[in-house]
Motif scaffolding. Structure first.
Motif, PDB file in Angstrom:
ATOM      1  N   PRO A 248       0.811  -1.226   0.000  1.00  0.00           N
ATOM      2  CA  PRO A 248       0.000   0.000   0.000  1.00  0.00           C
ATOM      3  C   PRO A 248       0.841   1.271   0.000  1.00  0.00           C
ATOM      4  N   GLU A 249       2.001   1.229   0.685  1.00  0.00           N
ATOM      5  CA  GLU A 249       2.857   2.414   0.720  1.00  0.00           C
ATOM      6  C   GLU A 249       3.430   2.706  -0.661  1.00  0.00           C
ATOM      7  N   ILE A 250       3.784   1.675  -1.402  1.00  0.00           N
ATOM      8  CA  ILE A 250       4.272   1.855  -2.774  1.00  0.00           C
ATOM      9  C   ILE A 250       3.176   2.489  -3.631  1.00  0.00           C
ATOM     10  N   LEU A 251       1.966   1.958  -3.521  1.00  0.00           N
ATOM     11  CA  LEU A 251       0.859   2.450  -4.348  1.00  0.00           C
ATOM     12  C   LEU A 251       0.530   3.906  -4.063  1.00  0.00           C
ATOM     13  N   PRO A 272       1.069   6.510   5.069  1.00  0.00           N
ATOM     14  CA  PRO A 272       1.212   5.052   5.016  1.00  0.00           C
ATOM     15  C   PRO A 272       0.848   4.417   6.350  1.00  0.00           C
ATOM     16  N   ASN A 273       0.575   3.101   6.324  1.00  0.00           N
ATOM     17  CA  ASN A 273       0.283   2.329   7.535  1.00  0.00           C
ATOM     18  C   ASN A 273      -0.845   2.960   8.350  1.00  0.00           C
ATOM     19  N   PHE A 274      -1.907   3.333   7.654  1.00  0.00           N
ATOM     20  CA  PHE A 274      -2.992   4.093   8.280  1.00  0.00           C
ATOM     21  C   PHE A 274      -3.970   3.202   9.037  1.00  0.00           C
ATOM     22  N   GLY A 275      -3.983   1.910   8.779  1.00  0.00           N
ATOM     23  CA  GLY A 275      -4.913   1.024   9.477  1.00  0.00           C
ATOM     24  C   GLY A 275      -5.516  -0.001   8.538  1.00  0.00           C
ATOM     25  N   GLY A 276      -6.551  -0.690   9.018  1.00  0.00           N
ATOM     26  CA  GLY A 276      -7.208  -1.725   8.240  1.00  0.00           C
ATOM     27  C   GLY A 276      -8.305  -1.189   7.351  1.00  0.00           C
TER      28      GLY A 276
END
Length: 508
Positions: A248-251, A272-276
């Motif tokens: 997700p961080e790449i996208l 990034p890494n914002f949650g589910g």
């Protein structure tokens, strides 16, 4: 282990400092609010013992509620991100602050109180000249307890997209990366020790009226500096968020580069890494974020909760997801990329070579000779191993359930021959695994695509134009390699994303 930690510290120093700053800011804001509630309340109730006891009991009850439960209760009312995290931390900090302030004020020698009254001191003068200075060691002790508690509990803020050092702890657990786990845990502990030591120094100071005022001013200035980041006005931006992990961080970094190429004056912020899934979708609905990448199968199964089986045709799945989101949620779902991040079965290269395995049907013929490590969910759910048994007649000799983060270790150490996973997992490249083709199209399609509200899409056509360039792009092999570069080669997600866009002519 130490080499991994050194590598992460070297390659991610900027992100680590940012996480430390977020952690300190959330902690200081929470501590400030808790102090503004608990200390004046204790002063107001110092001569009303029954009411004070009632508030102590209420604060004690809140202490017994698990922090995750409090966050879950708050999300429907205040959304996700910083606000619910701060509210939860304030609830936990009130008890020690109120209890210690109340105890410090009520344990003063009565003869001193009588002497102050005899000298004609007014209520306010007695409070500042006698009571608060004498109670200050107890107040600071409560402040130290609350600070350590807040800094420790603030690691959970990462679960709802508030950032902080908890991000590294959660990523470490999810990816079985002890280096990330230790960095997050150790830095959180160091913060708690440093702030506790600073408050202990204050406990040794003899407080006069001026000392009390100076201490309060310094504390308020420090907390205000932390709060400035969250409450200072800022210009309009486009906020793009992603789930946990490298992919997700790449996208989202690809999204950022494409948007800024289409509209150079636009300010784009990535989170990034914002949650589910549920956290991100709620954040999108409440306009806390503007765009995030979501998978077609996830939309049908977890968001719109389509009844019945998910279609196996990727195009049909996308159209159903797009129609449901537009109708029920007023969302715009752009066309997906080529790759799929769905379930797969992977085997060791030696096992595949020995039995000439290319498809899951091939595995079904020699399943009794295999040992497998499956995620507990995959082992039990209908679209996992039970479904494969029916669709392929697959019966594996020995199956062990393992957490998703360690099953790849098992196959790398030759303890098992088969694992479940996702088609873009970087471990496939790292451990030279063979992904078996789902020749009966059992697994539902999971293609990623940008999701946004229809209001935002109509207001920003340039964003739609920019992100539509990714439609039909990025193969499974491409994403596997990019995940590998970020996870195991420790390259920055933004660098990997930009390299792909430039290499494939999507970015000038």
């Amino acid at each position: 282990m130490f080499k991994q930690i050194e590598e992460v510290l070297r390659t991610q120093s900027g992100q680590i400092w940012q996480a430390i700053g977020e952690h300190i800011a959330i902690s200081l804001i929470s501590l400030l609010i808790a102090c503004l509630i608990a200390i004046p309340l204790a002063i107001a109730l110092m001569n009303h013992h029954r009411i004070a006891e009632f508030f102590l009991q209420v604060a004690g009850v809140f202490q017994t509620i698990p922090s995750l439960a409090i966050l879950g209760i708050l999300i429907p009312f205040v959304g996700i991100g910083t606000v619910p995290a701060i509210i939860a931390l304030v609830i936990y900090a009130i008890m020690p602050l109120f209890q210690n302030t109340y105890a410090g004020l009520t344990d003063i020698d009565p003869s001193l109180e009588e002497a102050a009254t005899a000298f004609g001191l007014s209520r306010s003068r007695k409070l500042f000249r006698l009571e608060l200075p004498l109670a200050m060691p107890m107040i600071l002790s409560g402040l130290r307890i609350a600070t350590v508690m807040i800094i420790g509990t603030a690691t959970l803020a990462a679960l709802i997209g508030a950032g902080g050092l908890g991000t590294y702890i959660i990523l470490g657990i999810e990816n079985n990366n002890n280096a990330l786990l230790l960095i997050g845990a150790v830095l959180s502990a160091i913060l708690a020790i440093v702030f506790s030591a600073l408050i202990r120094l204050l406990e040794r100071v003899h407080f006069t009226k001026r000392g009390v005022i100076v201490t309060l001013c310094v504390f308020l200035i420090a907390c205000g500096a932390g709060a400035f980041k969250y409450f200072a006005p800022s210009r309009q931006t486009i906020t793009i968020a992603g789930k946990m992990g490298s992919e997700p961080e790449i996208l989202i970094n690809m999204y950022k580069d494409l948007i800024q190429q289409e509209s150079p004056k636009t300010k784009v912020v990535v989170k990034p890494n914002f949650g589910g899934t549920s956290f991100l979708f709620k954040a999108l609905e409440s306009k806390q974020i503007d765009v995030y990448p979501e998978f077609t199968g996830t939309v049908l199964q977890a968001i719109v909760k389509e009844k019945g089986k998910t279609p196996h045709n990727p195009e049909v799945t996308y159209k159903k997801a797009k129609t449901a989101l537009a109708k029920d949620n007023q969302m715009t779902y752009l066309k997906p990329m080529a790759y799929q991040n769905g379930y797969d079965l992977a085997v060791s290269r030696s096992f595949a070579k020995k039995y000439h395995l290319k498809t899951i049907s091939d595995l079904a013929k020699v399943g009794d000779k295999a040992t497998a490590a499956f995620d507990p969910d995959f082992y039990h759910q209908a679209d996992g191993y039970p479904g494969l048994k029916k669709a392929y007649g697959l019966h594996i000799g020995t199956v062990k359930t393992m957490e998703s983060s360690i099953r790849y270790e098992a196959i790398a150490d030759h303890r098992v021959k088969v694992v479940d996973g996702y088609t873009t997992d970087p471990e496939i490249q790292k451990d030279h695994l063979v992904v078996l083709k789902d020749n009966k199209h059992f697994f539902p399609p999971y293609q990623g695509a940008p999701l946004m509200t229809t209001t935002f899409a109509d207001r920003h056509p340039e964003v739609k134009r920019a992100l539509s360039k990714l439609a039909g792009k990025i193969t499974t092999t491409d994403m596997q390699k990019m995940n590998y570069d970020v996870t195991f080669k420790h390259e920055k997600a933004a660098t990997v994303a930009r390299h792909y866009l430039k290499t494939h002519g999507l970015l000038n």
